[in-house]
Design an enzyme around this catalytic site. Structure first.
Site, short mmCIF file in Angstrom:
data_model
loop_
_atom_site.label_atom_id
_atom_site.label_comp_id
_atom_site.label_asym_id
_atom_site.label_seq_id
_atom_site.Cartn_x
_atom_site.Cartn_y
_atom_site.Cartn_z
N GLU A 52 22.97 29.36 5.08
CA GLU A 52 23.61 28.05 5.13
C GLU A 52 23.38 27.40 6.48
OE1 GLU A 52 27.26 29.24 2.07
OE2 GLU A 52 27.74 28.44 4.05
N CYS B 209 23.90 22.88 12.99
CA CYS B 209 24.23 24.30 13.19
C CYS B 209 23.25 25.12 12.36
CB CYS B 209 25.68 24.56 12.78
SG CYS B 209 26.22 26.25 13.04
N CYS C 220 24.86 39.12 9.05
CA CYS C 220 25.00 39.46 10.46
C CYS C 220 25.50 40.89 10.59
CB CYS C 220 25.98 38.50 11.15
SG CYS C 220 26.11 38.76 12.94
N CYS D 232 31.86 40.45 13.57
CA CYS D 232 33.11 40.01 14.22
C CYS D 232 34.20 39.91 13.14
CB CYS D 232 32.91 38.67 14.90
SG CYS D 232 31.68 38.72 16.23
N CYS E 120 34.98 36.45 11.29
CA CYS E 120 33.84 35.65 10.80
C CYS E 120 33.46 36.06 9.38
CB CYS E 120 32.65 35.82 11.75
SG CYS E 120 31.21 34.83 11.27
N CYS F 207 33.52 26.41 11.40
CA CYS F 207 33.14 27.56 12.22
C CYS F 207 33.73 28.84 11.65
CB CYS F 207 33.63 27.34 13.65
SG CYS F 207 33.24 28.69 14.77
#
Length: 375
Positions: free
Chosen positions: A98, A111, A118, A122, A125, A347
């Protein structure tokens, strides 16, 4: 020397200027053809070689026969009520990434994703909860910029700048895909491509210390640190890579990067505020002490909820209280406006679809099933 007859079709979006020059030499053309083609591709958004009128007819035919200019396939696009735009892009093997465009009065910030999923994981996230598939190639990274710029209309004029800022803050940890990310950022800043200044291209990292040092040797783009906690005990929980590269090592690496820049550089510290986790004034005071020797500004980001997380967004009053404390201590502190949350484009909310080779998502789902059975 390899000749054009035995070359497979090559995607020119996946070549930086040096590689493009080498390619033209390999097909017995002059190296300056690279700049001509770069301008057609990146400045004008052209993918049809027949429209590249300053190339000879024979060269255009050669390129048509043996090359392509192809960005990843857009399979979904949606615009938020606030004007934020999100694209879902296929990069093959059932992997989806995305990217998000945030328009404002005098600028448009894109962005960009650097990985499918990933591995840093984290805890706040959504991307990390999907697991990890692979790094993106150069054509898949710069292709996002190409798609977004072309969404404003093609052909573009060479002096048009529909995208004014690019942030490597999408899916993935950029410094764990070092080469393609650096090549993509160089194209973003190349006057023969997108022509952005180094202050308009930002790399955000969770803190891969050796790669921050490597980055300083090859570029001086704007650097943002995803900190989110002022001490190792808390950051180990929020940003697990901290166990390998603790805060003290991270801050020292950032200082070295800033000192190596040719101008007076200020680093941005990102701090996601999570209710009753990292939003106390005691932690704000720790943060002030930690950053005292680092030229920086602080960007507070209220947590954006997603289904796999039990974290909560703090109230507006708690966010403003945290901000005021930092400001009273002399820190330039901003609160990031939540944009695109109605289309899951804010975010920390980007998820895509990840062919998870780590099986992290599968293991997490199994744990949830076990937990549900015991309740």
């Amino acid at each position: 020397m390899e000749t054009v007859e035995n070359l497979e079709a090559i995607n020119l979006l996946g070549l930086n200027q040096k590689n493009l020059e080498d390619f033209f030499v390999s097909i017995e053309e002059k190296p300056f053809r690279a700049v001509q083609v770069m301008k057609w591709m990146h400045q004008r958004g052209i993918s049809d070689f027949s429209q590249m009128t300053d190339l000879s007819k024979s060269l255009r035919e050669k390129l048509e026969s043996h090359c392509v200019i192809r960005a990843p396939e857009v399979i979904y696009e949606k615009t938020s009520q606030d004007g934020t735009r999100k694209w879902v892009i296929s990069v093959g093997d059932k992997d989806l990434i995305e990217m998000v465009l945030i328009p404002e009065k005098n600028r448009a910030t894109l962005c960009v994703s650097s990985q499918v999923g990933c591995a840093v994981d984290c805890s706040f996230c959504a991307t990390g909860k999907q697991g990890f598939s692979r790094n993106l190639n150069l054509d898949e990274i710069i292709g996002q910029v190409w798609v977004a710029a072309n969404s404003f209309g093609v052909p573009r004029t060479p002096d048009s700048r529909p995208i004014t800022n690019v942030v490597m803050m999408g899916m993935g940890e950029p410094l764990l895909n070092f080469g393609p990310v650096v090549d993509a950022m160089n194209l973003m800043m190349d006057d023969n491509a997108y022509g952005l200044s180094k202050r308009k291209v930002t790399l955000s990292t969770s803190g891969i210390v050796p790669k921050i040092d490597d980055l300083g040797k090859v570029t001086d783009v704007a650097l943002t640190i995803s900190l989110h906690a002022p001490n190792d005990e808390l950051r180990n929980k929020l940003v697990p890579i901290n166990k390998k590269y603790p805060i003290k090592e991270l801050i020292e690496a950032v200082k070295r990067y800033v000192e190596g820049c040719s101008d007076k550089r200020v680093t941005t510290i990102e701090y996601i505020l999570i209710e009753d986790v990292n939003d106390s004034l005691e932690l704000a005071e720790e943060l002030c002490d930690l950053l005292r020797q680092l030229p920086c500004k602080i960007n507070l980001i209220p947590f954006n909820p997603f289904s796999e997380s039990e974290y909560k967004k703090p109230s507006g009053n708690r966010v403003k209280r945290f901000q005021k404390f930092l400001q009273d201590k002399g820190y330039v502190t901003t609160i990031r406006s939540t944009r695109g949350d109605d289309i899951m484009a804010a975010c920390g909310q980007l998820v895509g679809q990840v062919n998870d080779k780590t099986r992290k998502k599968e293991r997490a789902e199994n744990k949830l099933k076990i937990k549900a059975k015991t309740i």
